[in-house]
Design an enzyme around this catalytic site. Structure first.
Site, PDB file in Angstrom:
ATOM      1  N   LYS A  79      -4.595  -8.902  -4.732  1.00  0.00           N
ATOM      2  CA  LYS A  79      -4.330  -7.585  -5.328  1.00  0.00           C
ATOM      3  C   LYS A  79      -4.487  -7.668  -6.837  1.00  0.00           C
ATOM      4  CE  LYS A  79      -0.701  -3.965  -5.179  1.00  0.00           C
ATOM      5  NZ  LYS A  79       0.690  -3.700  -4.760  1.00  0.00           N
ATOM      6  N   SER A 154       1.125   0.741  -2.433  1.00  0.00           N
ATOM      7  CA  SER A 154       0.060   0.688  -3.424  1.00  0.00           C
ATOM      8  C   SER A 154      -1.032  -0.323  -3.084  1.00  0.00           C
ATOM      9  CB  SER A 154       0.647   0.334  -4.790  1.00  0.00           C
ATOM     10  OG  SER A 154       1.251  -0.954  -4.754  1.00  0.00           O
ATOM     11  N   SER A 178       4.959  -1.620  -0.670  1.00  0.00           N
ATOM     12  CA  SER A 178       3.502  -1.668  -0.856  1.00  0.00           C
ATOM     13  C   SER A 178       2.765  -2.768  -0.116  1.00  0.00           C
ATOM     14  CB  SER A 178       3.163  -1.767  -2.337  1.00  0.00           C
ATOM     15  OG  SER A 178       3.414  -0.536  -2.946  1.00  0.00           O
TER      16      SER A 178
HETATM   17  N1  GLN Z   1       5.231   3.579  -2.820  1.00  0.00           N
HETATM   18  C1  GLN Z   1       6.286   3.040  -3.609  1.00  0.00           C
HETATM   19  C2  GLN Z   1       6.184   3.534  -5.026  1.00  0.00           C
HETATM   20  O1  GLN Z   1       5.351   4.318  -5.292  1.00  0.00           O
HETATM   21  C3  GLN Z   1       6.251   1.553  -3.545  1.00  0.00           C
HETATM   22  C4  GLN Z   1       5.327   0.933  -4.506  1.00  0.00           C
HETATM   23  C5  GLN Z   1       5.284  -0.540  -4.408  1.00  0.00           C
HETATM   24  O2  GLN Z   1       5.879  -1.166  -3.519  1.00  0.00           O
HETATM   25  N2  GLN Z   1       4.602  -1.125  -5.359  1.00  0.00           N
HETATM   26  O3  GLN Z   1       6.929   3.174  -5.867  1.00  0.00           O
END
Ligand code: GLN
Length: 504
Positions: A79, A154, A178
């Site tokens: 990532k 994400s 994410s």
């Molecule tokens: N979807 C969650 C957010 O927008 C989690 C993001 C993540 O785990 N990086 O914060």
């Protein structure tokens, strides 16, 4: 000949018995990337030259009898939130466009030391804020199951790369879900380790107290293999835990027998009802029944504070993020926008941050700065921290009664691109089931849980364990995988329409 559809464990075996080389495996994946990534857009950077050089080194090591571990020579995707020396790292943001880190994140260093060729960097929501990868400044990633759908976020790039057989393994990061939610909506396995179990050094921070890197794979055993490579104490990360981890692969292998006798499983009461897609809940209950048939003792466990987790998260996360993102000041990294005339430093910063950050990032910076401001600190940030304590107490009470807690990973299957983009709250709700683990630091896994809607899209089954008991995720996850394969007659990903066509 072992091709891109094999599991990482099978690739490792083929490398060991000499039936394939790392160069051949890496070439096959690069070829697959060039065939499908125009549609999927899982990658922001593909490092063809670097990956092939690492693969050649791996083959040479093997010739000399100096293999570094089981996964030596098995390629991986990372990532784009983890720094990679000499390879651009953007975090999905324009503000870091062109930034080439001078150092490797510890996770990346461990991958290199273990001999895994790095295929490239995967797409993500900007600074890991989002649940659909649509907030990437470089365009969205598409779900290999249906290219009009989101791959989760994400870390949608990592999940899509693995689901589309562009990489057998990937690294994701999980701040609120994410790794796990993209796993659920792409039919892949995702693990968020115990907080502190995997070093955060070189992981560009979204929210320091929540972030954790972990494996994204197609099988539970592959996740265990990868977890063992990246876990371990790191003096460069002050929150890193010095702990003698048991073997995750042993736990996965034991679990794969499919025997759940003696395992106490708690179904979280609060994670069903309104807002949960009926098909997702139906598949979840079927899997719970499979666990019962396999000998598990299943009880319902109420965690009443979990309903406040999302509200607390969206104060704590923006607070930490607003402070972390202050370092993107046009002076140190990436983009610099200089307005006309004779601008002051502050005007350069303002213009750069205005052009470099997307809307979701700006929204959270404003939210976080507000929550931390002196007049509101107690009412918002302080209150959220109290809720966080209550959530940890719910976990502690639950884990006195059960070994693991289970729920669906995400409330819905993959939605259409654009469907929730203008509705931040709807987007935030995707992480309803995953956020409590981050707030409390406990580990979690999402395993593929069957097709859950009329369009044949996948859903996920989440298993949570007490802090430091990550091996339980592998035990239960692998058991469920075995029970599922018996019930479905093969791996779920074999049924991904976009992947089962002529190009497979
Ligand atoms: N979807 C969650 C957010 O927008 C989690 C993001 C993540 O785990 N990086 O914060």
């Amino acid at each position: 000949m072992t091709g891109v559809h094999a599991t990482a464990a099978a690739m490792a075996e083929a490398l060991a018995d000499g039936s394939v080389t790392s160069v051949a495996l890496t070439e096959a994946h690069l070829e697959r990337i060039s065939t499908v990534d125009g549609d999927v857009h899982a990658f922001l950077q593909v490092d063809t030259e670097g990956a092939l050089a690492q693969a050649a080194e791996s083959d040479a090591r093997r010739e000399r009898g100096e293999v570094r571990g089981l996964l030596d020579g098995v390629p991986i995707a990372v990532k784009d939130v983890l720094t990679t020396k000499g390879l651009p790292t953007t975090c999905g943001s324009k503000i870091l466009e062109g930034w080439v880190p001078p150092y490797d994140a510890t996770v990346v260093r461990r991958l290199r030391e273990a001999g895994l060729p790095i295929l490239g960097k995967t797409n993500m929501d900007e600074f890991a804020m989002g649940s659909s990868t649509e907030h990437s400044a470089y365009g969205p990633t598409r779900n290999p199951w249906d290219l009009d759908r989101i791959p989760g976020g994400s870390g949608g790039g990592s999940a899509a790369a693995v689901a589309a057989f562009e990489a057998p393994l990937a690294i994701g990061t999980d701040t609120g879900g994410s790794i796990r939610q993209p796993g659920a909506v792409t039919g892949t396995v995702g693990v968020k380790p115990t907080y502190g179990g995997v070093s955060r050094y070189g992981l560009v921070a979204l929210a320091n107290s929540l972030d954790q890197a972990g494996p994204v794979t197609r099988t539970v055993l592959d996740a265990a293999l990868l977890h063992e490579v990246v876990a371990g104490h790191d003096p460069l990360d002050s929150t890193s835990i010095d702990h003698a981890w048991p073997s995750f692969t042993d736990a996965a292998r034991a679990g794969a027998a499919g025997d759940m006798s003696g395992v106490r499983v708690g179904v979280i009461t609060e994670m069903s009802g309104d807002g949960w897609q009926p098909g997702v809940l139906a598949r979840f209950r079927e899997s719970v029944d499979l666990l019962v048939q396999a000998g598990a003792e299943v009880v319902e466990v109420s965690c009443p504070s979990f309903v406040h987790a999302m509200a607390a998260y969206y104060l704590i996360l923006p607070a930490e993020a607003s402070s972390n993102l202050a370092k993107f000041d046009a002076m140190r990294y990436g983009l610099r926008v200089v307005p006309e005339g004779d601008p002051s430093a502050e005007e350069v910063m303002r213009a750069t941050r205005d052009a470099g950050f997307g809307d979701e990032v700006k929204r959270r910076i404003i939210l976080g700065t507000y929550a931390l401001s002196s007049g509101y600190y107690d009412a918002y940030y302080g209150q959220a921290q109290k809720v966080r304590t209550l959530i940890s107490r719910d976990f502690a009470a639950a884990f006195e009664r059960v070994d693991v807690l289970v729920s669906p990973t995400a409330p819905t299957t993959a939605f259409r691109l654009g469907e929730k983009l203008d509705d931040p709250i709807a987007m935030y709700l995707n992480d309803l089931a995953t956020i409590p683990a981050n707030l409390s630091g406990v580990p979690g896994i999402s395993v593929p849980n069957g097709l859950a809607d009329e369009d044949g899209l996948p859903s996920g089954f989440q298993v949570l364990a007490p802090a430091l008991a990550d091996e339980r995720l592998y035990r239960v996850g692998a058991a469920l995988e075995t029970l599922h394969e018996k019930a479905w007659g093969g791996p779920l990903l074999d049924r991904a329409p976009a992947l089962t066509g002529a190009d497979r």
